[in-house]
Design a protein around this motif. Structure first.
Motif, short mmCIF file in Angstrom:
data_model
loop_
_atom_site.label_atom_id
_atom_site.label_comp_id
_atom_site.label_asym_id
_atom_site.label_seq_id
_atom_site.Cartn_x
_atom_site.Cartn_y
_atom_site.Cartn_z
N UNK A 50 0.84 -1.21 0.00
CA UNK A 50 0.00 0.00 0.00
C UNK A 50 0.87 1.26 0.00
N UNK A 51 0.45 2.23 -0.77
CA UNK A 51 1.21 3.47 -0.92
C UNK A 51 0.61 4.56 -0.02
N UNK A 52 0.87 4.46 1.28
CA UNK A 52 0.36 5.47 2.20
C UNK A 52 1.31 5.61 3.38
N UNK A 53 1.36 6.81 3.95
CA UNK A 53 2.20 7.03 5.13
C UNK A 53 1.69 6.23 6.31
N UNK A 54 0.37 6.10 6.42
CA UNK A 54 -0.21 5.35 7.54
C UNK A 54 0.27 3.91 7.53
N UNK A 55 0.24 3.28 6.35
CA UNK A 55 0.67 1.89 6.29
C UNK A 55 2.17 1.78 6.52
N UNK A 56 2.95 2.72 5.98
CA UNK A 56 4.40 2.70 6.19
C UNK A 56 4.74 2.78 7.67
N UNK A 57 3.99 3.58 8.41
CA UNK A 57 4.22 3.69 9.86
C UNK A 57 3.86 2.38 10.56
N UNK A 58 2.81 1.70 10.10
CA UNK A 58 2.45 0.42 10.69
C UNK A 58 3.55 -0.62 10.46
N UNK A 59 4.09 -0.62 9.26
CA UNK A 59 5.19 -1.56 8.96
C UNK A 59 6.39 -1.25 9.84
N UNK A 60 6.71 0.03 9.98
CA UNK A 60 7.86 0.44 10.77
C UNK A 60 7.73 -0.01 12.23
N UNK A 61 6.52 0.03 12.74
CA UNK A 61 6.28 -0.36 14.13
C UNK A 61 6.00 -1.86 14.28
N UNK A 62 6.16 -2.60 13.18
CA UNK A 62 5.85 -4.03 13.15
C UNK A 62 4.40 -4.30 13.56
N UNK A 63 3.54 -3.36 13.17
CA UNK A 63 2.09 -3.45 13.35
C UNK A 63 1.66 -3.44 14.82
N UNK A 64 2.49 -2.88 15.67
CA UNK A 64 2.15 -2.81 17.10
C UNK A 64 0.91 -1.95 17.34
N UNK A 65 0.71 -0.93 16.50
CA UNK A 65 -0.43 -0.02 16.68
C UNK A 65 -1.61 -0.37 15.78
N UNK A 66 -1.48 -1.42 15.00
CA UNK A 66 -2.57 -1.83 14.11
C UNK A 66 -3.70 -2.45 14.92
N UNK A 67 -4.92 -2.15 14.53
CA UNK A 67 -6.10 -2.76 15.13
C UNK A 67 -7.08 -3.13 14.03
N UNK A 68 -7.65 -4.33 14.13
CA UNK A 68 -8.72 -4.73 13.23
C UNK A 68 -10.05 -4.33 13.85
#
Length: 258
Positions: A80-98
């Protein structure tokens, strides 16, 4: 076994036959109502044939470790080409929520760590892409039906809509963002899982990290990647083209059964 292979070829042929019209003539679909009606009729036949021949709970074929493909192509978006997704990848999805919401009694927000703690299913299945290639992979994830039971479905619920992080077309109205949907029969099928592992390893970005849908009796474009939200609805009214998915809004079949 020969009977099963013949049945599978019939089902794939019904779907790909209509899909071929779609891929080679998207403009034609836009301009010719008769062609669009033909595609939809073929889709209805495919769904009815699958349900009649296989039953609602029949399993897609599962394979052994020895059958796993040495390479598994990335389908659709590679990242995905977005800053939001890049930040999730950088944090190893620690802040991701479904998020699971819509026509549910108890909306949920679940972290990747929490998903990994839930009972999981592992299955080795074949991915059939509408572009003509196939590959066998080993998927591990949480049964979707279990999460939907936890959320509690409203009586009017009919479909699960999967909202994804990738945006295939840059549009102001959001119609370029990838989404998919399935009905509740397929949502509660035992092989319908939200996968966080492929071949024993965490999903790579190319294969849909952190979470992707696996609905094994349907074609590859139904296996939505980069899941962010599951919305339970009673219809597709108000979802961009109103056909239940990014590619469906552009002429592809909605059911895409095999």
């Amino acid at each position: 076994m020969s009977h099963l292979l013949t049945r599978r070829r019939f089902l794939i042929g019904s779907t790909l036959g209509a899909g071929a019209v779609t891929i080679s003539g998207c403009d034609l679909l836009d301009q010719n109502t008769d062609v669009l009606n033909l595609v939809r009729s073929a889709e209805t036949l495919t769904m009815k044939a699958q349900r009649l021949l296989q039953g609602r709970d029949a399993l897609a074929r599962e394979f052994t470790e020895a059958d796993i493909s040495p390479s598994f192509r990335v389908n659709g978006t590679s990242a995905p080409d977005s800053e939001e997704y890049a930040e999730l990848v950088e944090s190893k999805f620690a802040n991701w929520r479904l998020r699971i919401d819509g026509l549910v009694e108890r909306p949920l927000q679940i972290s990747l760590a929490e998903l990994r703690m839930l009972p999981a299913r592992t299955q080795i299945t074949r991915h059939d892409c509408v572009e003509g290639w196939s590959a066998i992979g080993k998927w591990t994830g949480v049964p979707l039906g279990m999460l939907l039971n936890t959320a509690g479905l409203a009586p009017t619920a009919r479909f699960a809509v999967f909202h994804c992080a990738d945006e295939l077309e840059k549009t102001l109205d959001g119609s370029g963002r990838y989404y998919e949907s399935i009905n509740l029969v397929d949502a509660f099928h035992p092989q319908t899982i939200l996968a966080y592992q492929m071949n024993g390893q965490d999903l790579t970005v190319g294969h849909g990290a952190p979470l992707r849908l696996r609905v094994e009796r349907q074609l590859g474009y139904k296996q939505a990647k980069y899941l962010m939200r599951i919305e339970i609805v009673d219809s597709f009214t108000g979802f961009w083209g109103g056909n239940g998915g990014f590619w469906e809004d552009r002429g592809y079949e909605w059911y895409a059964g095999i």
